[in-house]
Enzyme design. Structure first.
Site, short mmCIF file in Angstrom:
data_model
loop_
_atom_site.label_atom_id
_atom_site.label_comp_id
_atom_site.label_asym_id
_atom_site.label_seq_id
_atom_site.Cartn_x
_atom_site.Cartn_y
_atom_site.Cartn_z
N HIS A 1 -9.83 0.80 15.49
CA HIS A 1 -8.38 0.88 15.30
C HIS A 1 -8.04 2.10 14.45
O HIS A 1 -8.62 2.31 13.39
CB HIS A 1 -7.86 -0.39 14.61
CG HIS A 1 -6.39 -0.37 14.33
ND1 HIS A 1 -5.88 -0.49 13.06
CD2 HIS A 1 -5.32 -0.23 15.16
CE1 HIS A 1 -4.55 -0.44 13.11
NE2 HIS A 1 -4.19 -0.28 14.36
N SER A 2 -7.11 2.91 14.94
CA SER A 2 -6.55 4.01 14.16
C SER A 2 -7.63 4.99 13.71
O SER A 2 -8.35 5.56 14.53
CB SER A 2 -5.77 3.43 12.97
OG SER A 2 -4.94 4.39 12.37
N TYR A 3 -7.80 5.17 12.38
CA TYR A 3 -8.85 6.05 11.84
C TYR A 3 -10.23 5.70 12.38
O TYR A 3 -11.08 6.58 12.56
CB TYR A 3 -8.82 5.95 10.31
CG TYR A 3 -10.13 6.23 9.61
CD1 TYR A 3 -10.58 7.54 9.45
CD2 TYR A 3 -10.91 5.19 9.09
CE1 TYR A 3 -11.79 7.80 8.79
CE2 TYR A 3 -12.10 5.45 8.43
CZ TYR A 3 -12.54 6.76 8.29
OH TYR A 3 -13.73 7.01 7.64
#
Length: 227
Positions: A76-78
């Site tokens: 998720h994300s980073y």
């Protein structure tokens, strides 16, 4: 049965998956969701030396320790950066990569390259009293008051080094791993999403960035579809 390894993004901890894990398990799947170094229960390990390489080592260590194979690796994300370098190191153990509203890097890129707005966070951290801490910038698209209150219990500062260390994607075997991209359609200001290469699947959720909190059931269905 599939094995899902869920990797949380910046500022979060593994608790962000608490609504998704039981749903995946109820569907008959094995699920692992580590808290990366410096967050949640490991916040005491946070410091200026914690970076992307630290988090890649966290996930590789779990894969090795549990002798995991055919893993559906979700970032998720980073953590899109994290799962990319993990897959580069052990492509033979990864069955599928899922980029969940995530940064999708090329070899040698850091977060500041993939998501230029990250440079603002880096500048603030380097010029702060600590020289390395980046406080959570908001509530990541979560708006329900009860959900916001819960989210805030799991957020902690992000070490700046995480946004500066480059991803390794120089193993040709990585290109053979299927990829799915799950995009949240409520896009925050400054969020840059690159075009998805031909042949890679794109799925969407009509919600904000922290979809595991706001739409856990719908996310679970997409993760099962991807896996």
């Amino acid at each position: 049965m599939a094995t899902y390894l869920l990797v949380h993004g910046a500022w979060h901890s593994a608790r962000c998956w608490d609504r998704v894990i039981p749903l995946l398990e109820a569907a008959g799947h094995r699920v692992l969701a580590p808290t990366l170094t410096g967050y949640g229960g490991k916040i005491h390990l946070a410091g200026p030396d914690v970076g992307l390489d630290t988090h890649v080592a966290d996930v590789l260590g779990l894969i090795t320790e549990q002798d995991l194979t055919d893993v559906v690796l979700v970032g998720h994300s980073y953590a899109g950066l994290v799962i990319s370098s993990v897959a580069n190191a052990v492509p033979e153990r990864v069955a599928h990569l899922v980029y969940l509203d995530a940064m999708v890097p090329e070899h040698g890129e850091a977060a500041v390259d993939v998501m230029p707005v990250s440079q603002n966070f880096v500048d603030l951290a380097l010029n702060s009293d600590s020289g390395w801490r980046i406080p959570p910038p908001g509530t990541f698209g979560v708006t329900d008051p009860d959900d916001v209150a819960w989210l805030r219990t799991m957020l902690s500062d992000q070490p700046v080094r995480c946004l500066l260390e480059p991803v390794r994607l120089d193993n040709p075997a990585v290109k053979a791993i299927p990829r799915t991209h799950i995009h949240c359609t409520v896009v925050p200001e400054g969020f840059v999403r690159r075009a998805v290469p031909d042949g890679e699947r794109v799925l969407e959720l009509p919600t904000g960035h922290d979809c595991m909190i706001t739409m856990p059931r719908e996310l679970t269905e997409l993760l099962i579809k991807a896996g």
